[in-house]
Design a protein around this motif. Structure first.
Motif, PDB file in Angstrom:
ATOM      1  N   SER A 154       7.191 -17.472 -72.856  1.00 56.79           N
ATOM      2  CA  SER A 154       7.178 -16.860 -74.179  1.00 56.79           C
ATOM      3  C   SER A 154       5.994 -17.383 -74.977  1.00 56.79           C
ATOM      4  N   ALA A 155       5.882 -16.882 -76.208  1.00 54.85           N
ATOM      5  CA  ALA A 155       4.781 -17.298 -77.081  1.00 54.85           C
ATOM      6  C   ALA A 155       5.076 -18.607 -77.794  1.00 54.85           C
ATOM      7  N   VAL A 156       6.243 -19.201 -77.554  1.00 53.74           N
ATOM      8  CA  VAL A 156       6.622 -20.435 -78.235  1.00 53.74           C
ATOM      9  C   VAL A 156       5.842 -21.613 -77.660  1.00 53.74           C
ATOM     10  N   PRO A 157       5.276 -22.474 -78.512  1.00 55.41           N
ATOM     11  CA  PRO A 157       4.595 -23.676 -78.003  1.00 55.41           C
ATOM     12  C   PRO A 157       5.565 -24.559 -77.222  1.00 55.41           C
ATOM     13  N   ALA A 158       5.019 -25.449 -76.412  1.00 53.62           N
ATOM     14  CA  ALA A 158       5.853 -26.385 -75.666  1.00 53.62           C
ATOM     15  C   ALA A 158       6.725 -27.163 -76.644  1.00 53.62           C
ATOM     16  N   PRO A 159       7.994 -27.428 -76.284  1.00 53.83           N
ATOM     17  CA  PRO A 159       8.902 -28.119 -77.202  1.00 53.83           C
ATOM     18  C   PRO A 159       8.338 -29.425 -77.747  1.00 53.83           C
ATOM     19  N   ARG A 160       7.666 -30.209 -76.895  1.00 57.60           N
ATOM     20  CA  ARG A 160       7.127 -31.477 -77.381  1.00 57.60           C
ATOM     21  C   ARG A 160       6.044 -31.233 -78.428  1.00 57.60           C
ATOM     22  N   ALA A 161       5.194 -30.238 -78.190  1.00 58.92           N
ATOM     23  CA  ALA A 161       4.152 -29.931 -79.171  1.00 58.92           C
ATOM     24  C   ALA A 161       4.771 -29.515 -80.505  1.00 58.92           C
ATOM     25  N   MET A 162       5.874 -28.765 -80.433  1.00 59.21           N
ATOM     26  CA  MET A 162       6.552 -28.368 -81.665  1.00 59.21           C
ATOM     27  C   MET A 162       7.143 -29.582 -82.372  1.00 59.21           C
ATOM     28  N   ALA A 163       7.778 -30.462 -81.606  1.00 48.44           N
ATOM     29  CA  ALA A 163       8.374 -31.649 -82.211  1.00 48.44           C
ATOM     30  C   ALA A 163       7.318 -32.513 -82.883  1.00 48.44           C
ATOM     31  N   GLU A 164       6.174 -32.659 -82.231  1.00 53.54           N
ATOM     32  CA  GLU A 164       5.111 -33.464 -82.823  1.00 53.54           C
ATOM     33  C   GLU A 164       4.561 -32.802 -84.079  1.00 53.54           C
ATOM     34  N   GLU A 165       4.479 -31.479 -84.058  1.00 53.04           N
ATOM     35  CA  GLU A 165       3.944 -30.765 -85.221  1.00 53.04           C
ATOM     36  C   GLU A 165       4.837 -30.940 -86.446  1.00 53.04           C
ATOM     37  N   VAL A 166       6.158 -30.843 -86.260  1.00 54.98           N
ATOM     38  CA  VAL A 166       7.041 -30.919 -87.427  1.00 54.98           C
ATOM     39  C   VAL A 166       7.217 -32.339 -87.932  1.00 54.98           C
ATOM     40  N   THR A 167       6.695 -33.333 -87.209  1.00 55.98           N
ATOM     41  CA  THR A 167       6.777 -34.710 -87.698  1.00 55.98           C
ATOM     42  C   THR A 167       5.494 -35.159 -88.375  1.00 55.98           C
ATOM     43  N   ARG A 168       4.514 -34.300 -88.445  1.00 57.90           N
ATOM     44  CA  ARG A 168       3.252 -34.668 -89.085  1.00 57.90           C
ATOM     45  C   ARG A 168       3.267 -34.260 -90.551  1.00 57.90           C
ATOM     46  N   ALA A 169       2.773 -35.130 -91.392  1.00 59.56           N
ATOM     47  CA  ALA A 169       2.608 -34.805 -92.806  1.00 59.56           C
ATOM     48  C   ALA A 169       1.181 -34.325 -93.003  1.00 59.56           C
ATOM     49  N   ARG A 170       1.001 -33.005 -92.918  1.00 61.67           N
ATOM     50  CA  ARG A 170      -0.343 -32.434 -93.031  1.00 61.67           C
ATOM     51  C   ARG A 170      -0.308 -31.268 -93.995  1.00 61.67           C
ATOM     52  N   PRO A 171      -1.458 -30.927 -94.580  1.00 58.69           N
ATOM     53  CA  PRO A 171      -1.490 -29.764 -95.471  1.00 58.69           C
ATOM     54  C   PRO A 171      -0.996 -28.510 -94.754  1.00 58.69           C
ATOM     55  N   GLY A 172      -0.205 -27.728 -95.441  1.00 61.03           N
ATOM     56  CA  GLY A 172       0.315 -26.497 -94.866  1.00 61.03           C
ATOM     57  C   GLY A 172       1.491 -26.681 -93.936  1.00 61.03           C
ATOM     58  N   GLN A 173       2.057 -27.893 -93.900  1.00 60.54           N
ATOM     59  CA  GLN A 173       3.144 -28.140 -92.950  1.00 60.54           C
ATOM     60  C   GLN A 173       4.354 -27.261 -93.221  1.00 60.54           C
ATOM     61  N   MET A 174       4.648 -27.001 -94.480  1.00 60.63           N
ATOM     62  CA  MET A 174       5.793 -26.166 -94.804  1.00 60.63           C
ATOM     63  C   MET A 174       5.666 -24.789 -94.153  1.00 60.63           C
ATOM     64  N   LEU A 175       4.486 -24.194 -94.253  1.00 59.99           N
ATOM     65  CA  LEU A 175       4.269 -22.885 -93.653  1.00 59.99           C
ATOM     66  C   LEU A 175       4.353 -22.956 -92.139  1.00 59.99           C
ATOM     67  N   VAL A 176       3.829 -24.025 -91.557  1.00 60.05           N
ATOM     68  CA  VAL A 176       3.876 -24.180 -90.103  1.00 60.05           C
ATOM     69  C   VAL A 176       5.317 -24.231 -89.623  1.00 60.05           C
ATOM     70  N   VAL A 177       6.150 -25.011 -90.300  1.00 66.15           N
ATOM     71  CA  VAL A 177       7.553 -25.130 -89.895  1.00 66.15           C
ATOM     72  C   VAL A 177       8.258 -23.783 -90.012  1.00 66.15           C
ATOM     73  N   GLU A 178       8.018 -23.074 -91.109  1.00 64.52           N
ATOM     74  CA  GLU A 178       8.638 -21.762 -91.273  1.00 64.52           C
ATOM     75  C   GLU A 178       8.222 -20.805 -90.172  1.00 64.52           C
ATOM     76  N   ARG A 179       6.927 -20.787 -89.866  1.00 56.16           N
ATOM     77  CA  ARG A 179       6.438 -19.859 -88.833  1.00 56.16           C
ATOM     78  C   ARG A 179       6.940 -20.257 -87.447  1.00 56.16           C
ATOM     79  N   LEU A 180       7.056 -21.553 -87.194  1.00 56.85           N
ATOM     80  CA  LEU A 180       7.573 -21.991 -85.898  1.00 56.85           C
ATOM     81  C   LEU A 180       9.015 -21.528 -85.712  1.00 56.85           C
ATOM     82  N   LEU A 181       9.817 -21.661 -86.756  1.00 53.29           N
ATOM     83  CA  LEU A 181      11.199 -21.225 -86.642  1.00 53.29           C
ATOM     84  C   LEU A 181      11.274 -19.714 -86.448  1.00 53.29           C
ATOM     85  N   ASP A 182      10.433 -18.973 -87.157  1.00 54.99           N
ATOM     86  CA  ASP A 182      10.358 -17.530 -86.942  1.00 54.99           C
ATOM     87  C   ASP A 182      10.039 -17.210 -85.484  1.00 54.99           C
TER      88      ASP A 182
END
Length: 320
Positions: A154-182
């Protein structure tokens, strides 16, 4: 627009939360977040989704589980879990702010504190649509209690990459988390359709597809089985049999569910009166819609109203 796109067109991850949790066997988490929709993925290891009164379903590493919020369930390391720790909405990222939050680090399931790492043991990545405004009533009506689909291919990133992304405090993180869940939800629903020959056949069958398109495009029209059959180019009896076989319910029952789903969204998302909503979705008035709600959902239209914003909001008709 295809069926999956139509179901998900008005679904978005606003109000989403994501959390990775490092776990120590034996572990068992009872999810009680109050969210209308939950997702779960295993970054490492495997898990079981044990919904009350249903057979346990195994989640392998990388699989996506989607669970309706009205289904009490436990996520655990075994199909017969022991005493479960209850996870509530407040457990998602304590101290976080804003409508979308992700934990700064993986939570360690041993003591509820923050710590641990992705190499320390099984890692659960769980997410929740915390606001009903982002989850369409039609989608909730269609989804089974629990569905599990593989993320592979599927188009979903690897689970580990997703987990690492949602643990980073970076600009735009809120949008990234929303789009990942979508993205996770789209992948899961698309996989569910791919694995369900009956649903795919319903969309591919010319009679059924034509009737579904008519009902979706014109819910306010006073459809009858005979009229739908004629539009599809089939006899009434043959059309009704095929529709029921492929869709899983008779045409009029499907139409009622579709109308009630649309009405629930209009009640939640607009300021239309119950009378106006009723006429938009094919009922003669507020009391006809109320009767249909009670028959289909066991509730009243007023229970689907969003909280009033102020004294200027028009009241619903009495008794509805």
């Amino acid at each position: 627009m295809d069926a999956v796109s139509e179901l998900l067109a008005n679904v978005w991850g606003r109000g989403a939360v994501f959390r990775p949790t490092v776990l120590r066997p034996p572990w068992s988490l009872r999810m009680a977040t109050g969210a209308p929709l939950m997702v779960a993925m295993m970054v490492r290891g495997h898990a079981w989704v044990v919904a009350d009164g249903r057979e346990p379903l195994r989640i392998a590493e990388g699989d996506i589980a989607v669970i309706r919020g009205d289904v009490p369930h436990v996520v655990a390391d075994a199909p017969s879990p022991g005493a479960a720790r209850t996870v509530t909405a407040s457990d998602y990222c304590p101290g976080g702010t804003g409508p979308t939050r992700s934990c700064g680090r993986p939570e360690d399931g041993r003591d509820g504190g923050f710590g641990g790492g992705f190499e320390d043991g099984p890692v659960l990545l769980s997410g929740a649509f915390t606001g009903r405004g982002g989850v369409g009533e039609r989608l909730l009506n269609v989804l089974p209690a629990v569905l599990v689909t593989p993320s592979a291919g599927s188009a979903v990133p690897a689970p580990r990459a997703m987990a690492e992304e949602v643990t980073r405090a970076r600009p735009g993180q809120m949008l990234v988390v929303e789009r990942l869940l979508d993205l996770v939800l789209v992948a899961a629903v698309r996989g569910w359709f791919d694995d369900a020959p009956g649903r795919c056949r319903a969309l591919d069958d010319p009679w059924t597809a034509a009737a579904l398109r008519l009902m979706h495009d014109g819910p306010a029209h006073p459809w009858t089985v005979a009229e739908l059959a004629a539009a599809a180019g089939a006899s009434r009896a043959a059309f009704a049999r095929r529709f029921t076989e492929l869709v899983g319910q008779p045409p009029m029952a499907y139409l009622a569910g579709w109308r009630i789903g649309l009405a629930a969204e209009l009640l939640r998302d607009t300021d239309l009166t119950v009378e106006a909503v009723a006429r938009r979705v094919g009922y003669s008035g507020a009391f006809a819609l109320s009767a249909a709600f009670k028959r289909v959902r066991g509730s009243r239209p007023s229970e689907h109203r969003r909280p009033p914003r102020g004294p200027a909001d028009p009241p619903s008709p009495s008794g509805v």
